[in-house]
Design a protein around this motif. Structure first.
Motif, mmCIF file in Angstrom:
data_model
loop_
_atom_site.group_PDB
_atom_site.id
_atom_site.type_symbol
_atom_site.label_atom_id
_atom_site.label_comp_id
_atom_site.label_asym_id
_atom_site.label_seq_id
_atom_site.Cartn_x
_atom_site.Cartn_y
_atom_site.Cartn_z
ATOM 1 N N ASP A 109 38.436 46.424 51.753
ATOM 2 C CA ASP A 109 37.910 45.177 51.164
ATOM 3 C C ASP A 109 36.641 45.396 50.332
ATOM 4 O OD1 ASP A 109 39.479 42.723 52.703
ATOM 5 O OD2 ASP A 109 39.361 44.575 53.853
ATOM 6 N N LYS B 192 36.088 44.958 46.291
ATOM 7 C CA LYS B 192 35.211 43.884 45.783
ATOM 8 C C LYS B 192 34.239 44.441 44.746
ATOM 9 C CE LYS B 192 35.272 40.903 49.769
ATOM 10 N NZ LYS B 192 34.671 40.792 51.090
ATOM 11 N N LYS C 276 36.028 44.873 41.527
ATOM 12 C CA LYS C 276 36.279 43.562 40.917
ATOM 13 C C LYS C 276 35.012 43.037 40.251
ATOM 14 C CE LYS C 276 38.603 39.228 41.667
ATOM 15 N NZ LYS C 276 39.080 38.237 42.628
ATOM 16 N N VAL D 106 44.643 43.972 52.815
ATOM 17 C CA VAL D 106 43.468 43.143 52.504
ATOM 18 C C VAL D 106 43.893 41.681 52.500
ATOM 19 C CG1 VAL D 106 42.116 44.831 51.174
ATOM 20 C CG2 VAL D 106 43.870 43.491 50.009
ATOM 21 N N THR D 107 42.974 40.794 52.922
ATOM 22 C CA THR D 107 43.345 39.379 52.963
ATOM 23 C C THR D 107 43.356 38.789 51.558
ATOM 24 O OG1 THR D 107 41.134 39.246 53.910
ATOM 25 C CG2 THR D 107 42.948 38.436 55.275
ATOM 26 N N ASP D 108 42.413 39.237 50.720
ATOM 27 C CA ASP D 108 42.345 38.734 49.351
ATOM 28 C C ASP D 108 43.143 39.642 48.420
ATOM 29 O OD1 ASP D 108 41.744 37.816 46.874
ATOM 30 O OD2 ASP D 108 39.575 38.170 46.999
ATOM 31 N N LYS D 109 44.382 39.216 48.153
ATOM 32 C CA LYS D 109 45.294 40.043 47.347
ATOM 33 C C LYS D 109 44.844 40.136 45.885
ATOM 34 C CE LYS D 109 48.967 40.692 50.239
ATOM 35 N NZ LYS D 109 49.282 42.013 50.721
ATOM 36 N N SER D 110 43.904 39.250 45.485
ATOM 37 C CA SER D 110 43.457 39.329 44.087
ATOM 38 C C SER D 110 42.549 40.548 43.870
ATOM 39 C CB SER D 110 42.720 38.052 43.695
ATOM 40 O OG SER D 110 41.400 38.069 44.206
ATOM 41 N N LEU D 111 42.248 41.282 44.926
ATOM 42 C CA LEU D 111 41.404 42.478 44.794
ATOM 43 C C LEU D 111 42.130 43.625 44.101
ATOM 44 C CD1 LEU D 111 39.497 42.467 48.216
ATOM 45 C CD2 LEU D 111 38.608 41.860 45.952
ATOM 46 N N GLU E 15 48.745 37.932 35.168
ATOM 47 C CA GLU E 15 49.115 38.103 36.567
ATOM 48 C C GLU E 15 50.474 38.788 36.703
ATOM 49 O OE1 GLU E 15 49.004 35.236 40.344
ATOM 50 O OE2 GLU E 15 47.443 34.899 38.830
ATOM 51 N N LYS F 260 52.923 41.131 43.026
ATOM 52 C CA LYS F 260 52.033 42.003 43.805
ATOM 53 C C LYS F 260 52.687 43.336 44.174
ATOM 54 C CE LYS F 260 48.267 40.145 43.543
ATOM 55 N NZ LYS F 260 47.075 40.822 43.044
#
Ligand code: GYE
Length: 303
Positions: free
Chosen positions: A92, A96, A99, A114-119, A286, A289
């Motif tokens: 994570d 970050k 990003k 990771v919980t935030d897949k936008s990473l 986008e 994933k």
């Protein structure tokens, strides 16, 4: 006239490639087994072919080294980062940081949790769970649904070890006569596989009652084959041998009848990975994933 044209053309194409030269930092797991170095070589060759400036970092199986490599890529302001993560956890924070620096991250081969897949933008890889299922389905038919299995697991906490086990067990759960009776990690290496199989041989009185060995990669299975031969056993005949990768040494073992089946994990996958990265850099939008690379089952003659 022709010469002039060629010179002009060359000049233009050089300028064009100079202007669009993309710098990619690639953090690779290490060089365990035969599959991994083949993948590294392909990534380097394919980068050269595509005019990509590749910064290659080998983490020698250590996640701390990967974290350092990724931070170095961020400091160098590369255009994109590709990571083949050793294990799924612990990503994570560094993702970050990437990003925040506006550097897109792509996963190749192994996965992260990771919980935030936008990473990360996307993952380009084979379906490890499907590989486990293919191995299990082959074994179910070869053993007619009755089989005590010993399992050689890959690196603990790595996506392929987790997913291959899950996929294999999903198939076994449908056959009451099939079960895993011993399981241990051989860390995806030949030596690791040999040691684990030696321990299994001791613990089961020379693999008495064992019908199959399922290894999460070929190198561990090749080590297991050595251990079995040293103990006077006949791998591929006394015990069914099924694994994943389909590396050249496993092809030879299949041809000799010392192994029965291997699910191919393609190693020449730079041609799938780089276009996704370079297209994204030109036109960031986008993506799904996960971009899946197909797997194939190879079975030795007579199986
Ligand atoms: O099967 C194994 C390597 O990450 C899926 O890693 C990959 C695995 C591969 O060590 O041989």
């Amino acid at each position: 006239m022709y010469k002039t044209f060629a010179a002009v053309f060359l000049g233009v194409s050089l300028a064009a490639s100079g202007a669009s030269a993309v710098t990619i930092g690639f953090s690779q797991v290490g060089d365990e087994g035969d599959w991994r170095p083949a993948f590294s070589k392909d990534m380097q060759e394919e980068a050269k072919k595509m005019g990509i400036d590749l910064k290659f970092a080998d983490a020698q199986g250590k996640q701390e080294d990967q974290l350092k490599a990724v931070r170095a890529f961020i400091a160098q302001r590369v255009d994109a980062i590709v990571i083949a993560p050793v294990v799924v956890t612990g990503w994570d924070q560094v993702l970050k940081e990437a990003k925040r620096a506006n550097i897109p991250v792509f996963l190749a081969d192994r996965d992260v949790d990771v919980t935030d897949k936008s990473l990360y933008v996307t993952r380009i890889s084979a379906d490890f769970s499907l590989e486990g299922k293919l191995a299990g389905a082959w074994l179910a038919q070869a053993s007619k649904g009755t089989c005590d299995v010993v399992e050689l697991q890959g690196t603990v906490g790595s996506a392929p070890a987790i997913e291959r086990k899950k996929g294999f067990e999903a198939v076994l759960s449908q056959f009451p006569g099939m079960k895993i009776v011993k399981t241990q990690s051989g860390d995806f290496t030949t030596e690791g596989g040999k040691k684990v199989m030696e321990a299994f041989i001791k613990a089961t009185d020379n693999l008495k009652g064992i019908c199959a060995s399922f290894a999460h990669n070929d190198n561990m299975q090749l080590g297991a084959i050595q251990a079995m031969k040293e103990a006077g056993l006949k791998p591929g005949k006394d015990v069914l041998m099924v694994s994943v990768d389909y590396v050249p040494a496993m092809k030879a073992a299949l041809a000799k009848g010392e192994a029965n089946a291997s699910v191919e994990l393609r190693s020449a996958i730079g041609k799938y990975i780089y276009p996704v990265v370079t297209d994204y850099l030109k036109n960031p939008k986008e993506l799904p994933k996960w971009i899946v690379i197909p797997s194939d089952l190879h079975v030795a003659a007579g199986n």
